[in-house]
Design a protein around this motif. Structure first.
Motif, mmCIF file in Angstrom:
data_model
loop_
_atom_site.group_PDB
_atom_site.id
_atom_site.type_symbol
_atom_site.label_atom_id
_atom_site.label_comp_id
_atom_site.label_asym_id
_atom_site.label_seq_id
_atom_site.Cartn_x
_atom_site.Cartn_y
_atom_site.Cartn_z
ATOM 1 N N THR A 72 0.812 -1.220 0.000
ATOM 2 C CA THR A 72 0.000 0.000 0.000
ATOM 3 C C THR A 72 0.839 1.261 0.000
ATOM 4 O O THR A 72 0.290 2.356 -0.005
ATOM 5 N N GLY A 73 2.149 1.116 0.004
ATOM 6 C CA GLY A 73 3.004 2.297 0.012
ATOM 7 C C GLY A 73 2.888 3.094 1.298
ATOM 8 O O GLY A 73 3.105 4.305 1.310
ATOM 9 N N GLY A 74 2.554 2.451 2.412
ATOM 10 C CA GLY A 74 2.441 3.151 3.690
ATOM 11 C C GLY A 74 1.180 3.968 3.818
ATOM 12 O O GLY A 74 1.116 4.880 4.637
ATOM 13 N N VAL A 75 0.150 3.669 3.027
ATOM 14 C CA VAL A 75 -1.071 4.474 3.006
ATOM 15 C C VAL A 75 -2.138 3.836 3.874
ATOM 16 O O VAL A 75 -2.384 2.635 3.802
ATOM 17 N N ILE A 76 -2.789 4.654 4.703
ATOM 18 C CA ILE A 76 -3.954 4.222 5.467
ATOM 19 C C ILE A 76 -5.179 4.817 4.802
ATOM 20 O O ILE A 76 -5.249 6.023 4.578
ATOM 21 N N MET A 77 -6.149 3.981 4.478
ATOM 22 C CA MET A 77 -7.333 4.437 3.762
ATOM 23 C C MET A 77 -8.493 4.675 4.719
ATOM 24 O O MET A 77 -8.646 3.992 5.729
ATOM 25 N N PHE A 78 -9.301 5.679 4.392
ATOM 26 C CA PHE A 78 -10.530 5.996 5.105
ATOM 27 C C PHE A 78 -11.694 5.585 4.208
ATOM 28 O O PHE A 78 -11.716 5.902 3.028
ATOM 29 N N TRP A 79 -12.663 4.845 4.792
ATOM 30 C CA TRP A 79 -13.808 4.392 4.011
ATOM 31 C C TRP A 79 -15.095 4.780 4.723
ATOM 32 O O TRP A 79 -15.234 4.610 5.929
ATOM 33 N N ALA A 80 -16.048 5.323 3.965
ATOM 34 C CA ALA A 80 -17.390 5.618 4.475
ATOM 35 C C ALA A 80 -18.345 5.465 3.302
ATOM 36 O O ALA A 80 -17.926 5.449 2.142
ATOM 37 N N ASP A 81 -19.612 5.357 3.595
ATOM 38 C CA ASP A 81 -20.602 5.163 2.552
ATOM 39 C C ASP A 81 -20.630 6.373 1.628
ATOM 40 O O ASP A 81 -21.026 7.465 2.010
ATOM 41 N N GLY A 82 -20.161 6.185 0.388
ATOM 42 C CA GLY A 82 -20.134 7.273 -0.581
ATOM 43 C C GLY A 82 -18.849 8.056 -0.610
ATOM 44 O O GLY A 82 -18.644 8.886 -1.498
ATOM 45 N N PHE A 83 -17.959 7.805 0.354
ATOM 46 C CA PHE A 83 -16.707 8.559 0.443
ATOM 47 C C PHE A 83 -15.541 7.612 0.710
ATOM 48 O O PHE A 83 -15.708 6.522 1.229
ATOM 49 N N LYS A 84 -14.359 8.090 0.371
ATOM 50 C CA LYS A 84 -13.119 7.399 0.705
ATOM 51 C C LYS A 84 -12.064 8.467 0.925
ATOM 52 O O LYS A 84 -12.277 9.648 0.623
ATOM 53 N N GLY A 85 -10.921 8.062 1.466
ATOM 54 C CA GLY A 85 -9.906 9.063 1.722
ATOM 55 C C GLY A 85 -8.577 8.443 2.096
ATOM 56 O O GLY A 85 -8.473 7.249 2.374
ATOM 57 N N ILE A 86 -7.546 9.270 2.099
ATOM 58 C CA ILE A 86 -6.209 8.874 2.526
ATOM 59 C C ILE A 86 -5.925 9.571 3.846
ATOM 60 O O ILE A 86 -6.043 10.794 3.960
ATOM 61 N N VAL A 87 -5.571 8.792 4.860
ATOM 62 C CA VAL A 87 -5.376 9.316 6.212
ATOM 63 C C VAL A 87 -3.918 9.683 6.424
ATOM 64 O O VAL A 87 -3.016 8.873 6.190
ATOM 65 N N HIS A 88 -3.692 10.910 6.881
ATOM 66 C CA HIS A 88 -2.365 11.377 7.272
ATOM 67 C C HIS A 88 -2.373 11.663 8.773
ATOM 68 O O HIS A 88 -3.381 11.497 9.440
ATOM 69 N N ASP A 90 -2.335 14.363 10.486
ATOM 70 C CA ASP A 90 -3.150 15.473 10.983
ATOM 71 C C ASP A 90 -4.317 15.835 10.068
ATOM 72 O O ASP A 90 -5.031 16.792 10.320
ATOM 73 N N HIS A 91 -4.516 15.064 8.988
ATOM 74 C CA HIS A 91 -5.629 15.381 8.096
ATOM 75 C C HIS A 91 -6.008 14.155 7.260
ATOM 76 O O HIS A 91 -5.263 13.173 7.185
ATOM 77 N N ILE A 92 -7.195 14.240 6.666
ATOM 78 C CA ILE A 92 -7.652 13.231 5.719
ATOM 79 C C ILE A 92 -7.884 13.919 4.375
ATOM 80 O O ILE A 92 -8.485 14.988 4.317
ATOM 81 N N ARG A 93 -7.426 13.307 3.302
ATOM 82 C CA ARG A 93 -7.720 13.818 1.969
ATOM 83 C C ARG A 93 -8.884 13.000 1.425
ATOM 84 O O ARG A 93 -8.751 11.804 1.184
ATOM 85 N N LEU A 94 -10.029 13.652 1.263
ATOM 86 C CA LEU A 94 -11.265 12.963 0.921
ATOM 87 C C LEU A 94 -11.506 12.908 -0.591
ATOM 88 O O LEU A 94 -11.074 13.792 -1.341
ATOM 89 N N TYR A 95 -12.246 11.874 -0.996
ATOM 90 C CA TYR A 95 -12.723 11.713 -2.368
ATOM 91 C C TYR A 95 -14.132 11.129 -2.307
ATOM 92 O O TYR A 95 -14.548 10.605 -1.269
ATOM 93 N N PHE A 153 -13.287 16.882 -6.410
ATOM 94 C CA PHE A 153 -13.449 16.901 -4.959
ATOM 95 C C PHE A 153 -12.296 16.155 -4.296
ATOM 96 O O PHE A 153 -12.161 14.949 -4.417
ATOM 97 N N ASP A 154 -11.424 16.873 -3.587
ATOM 98 C CA ASP A 154 -10.309 16.245 -2.867
ATOM 99 C C ASP A 154 -9.810 17.157 -1.741
ATOM 100 O O ASP A 154 -8.613 17.452 -1.656
ATOM 101 N N PRO A 155 -10.686 17.610 -0.833
ATOM 102 C CA PRO A 155 -10.264 18.539 0.216
ATOM 103 C C PRO A 155 -9.384 17.861 1.265
ATOM 104 O O PRO A 155 -9.464 16.646 1.487
ATOM 105 N N TYR A 156 -8.549 18.672 1.909
ATOM 106 C CA TYR A 156 -7.752 18.219 3.049
ATOM 107 C C TYR A 156 -8.517 18.620 4.312
ATOM 108 O O TYR A 156 -8.716 19.803 4.574
#
Length: 231
Positions: A72-88, A90-95, A153-156
């Motif tokens: 995964t290249g050190g990536v932690i993923m965020f998953w929600a219904d209709g959304f996903k994201g990359i977890v850092h 201090d922030h999440i980058r949403l899609y 759509f990709d806010p931090y």
């Protein structure tokens, strides 16, 4: 999966494995133990004990986690219904999960049709892929509405002391959260509407912000006019 998380998992496993040995008095080896050790070094090795297999389990966990870290290249993923994201840290980058059939540019600028008492339009900026709108009251409190093209759509989003919860806004998939500090509470909600993604944020509880989003989706947004764009 980050290196920090991998370290924490292994540290927890280590502490559990050796928790029973923290307060054990110093052991003196018996004569039988010395005999067994001599047999071990002479090549007469006994099968691994249960505790040895237990330790090996954590070795395999470490190997699996390390492989996942590489894949995964050190990536932690965020998953929600209709959304996903990359977890850092201090922030999440949403899609958004699905952009099929959505407009590729802002075809109409949406303004809030329902506002809390005392709030009026303060400022707005329009663009091809995002619109930013600010409402303010006499006490200096702000409500922010951002309209995104789904493809862009990709806010931090800050995730320090913040936990996102899945919800809906007039049937559309949404996530929302609140952050409280020094007696002040700020909340934010994202919802994946029919054509665009909306972000609504401001002072107050997450339920308050969600209710405002719900009312506007039900009532319908106010479309921009040429006169408004000239202001």
């Amino acid at each position: 999966m980050s290196e920090q998380l991998l370290h924490e998992v292994l540290a927890e496993a280590y502490s559990k494995e050796f928790a029973d040995f923290d307060n054990v008095p110093r052991h003196r080896f018996s004569h039988s133990h010395k005999v067994k050790m001599k047999r071990l070094f002479d090549g007469d090795v006994a099968p691994p004990t249960t505790r040895t297999r237990f330790k090996l389990k954590y070795v395999w966990i470490a190997i699996i986690l390390a492989c996942l870290l590489v894949l995964t290249g050190g990536v932690i993923m965020f998953w929600a219904d209709g959304f996903k994201g990359i977890v850092h840290s201090d922030h999440i980058r949403l899609y958004v999960s699905d952009i099929e059939g959505s407009p590729e540019t802002i075809e109409k600028c949406c303004f809030l049709s329902v506002l809390p008492e005392g709030f009026t339009l303060e400022h707005y900026t329009t663009g091809y892929s995002m619109n930013f709108i600010v409402y303010r009251n006499n006490e200096g409190e702000d409500i922010f509405l951002i309209q995104y093209v789904k493809k862009e759509f990709d806010p931090y989003v800050n995730n320090v002391d913040v936990e996102f919860t899945e919800t809906t806004v007039n049937g559309y998939k949404a996530i929302y959260a609140e952050h409280s500090k020094d007696g002040f509470t700020d909340s934010i909600i994202f919802w994946n509407s029919e054509d665009y993604v909306f972000e609504l944020s401001g002072s107050g509880s997450k339920e308050y912000i969600r209710e405002l989003a719900e009312k506007n989706e039900m009532s319908g947004f106010i479309d921009s006019t040429n006169e408004q764009r000239d202001n």
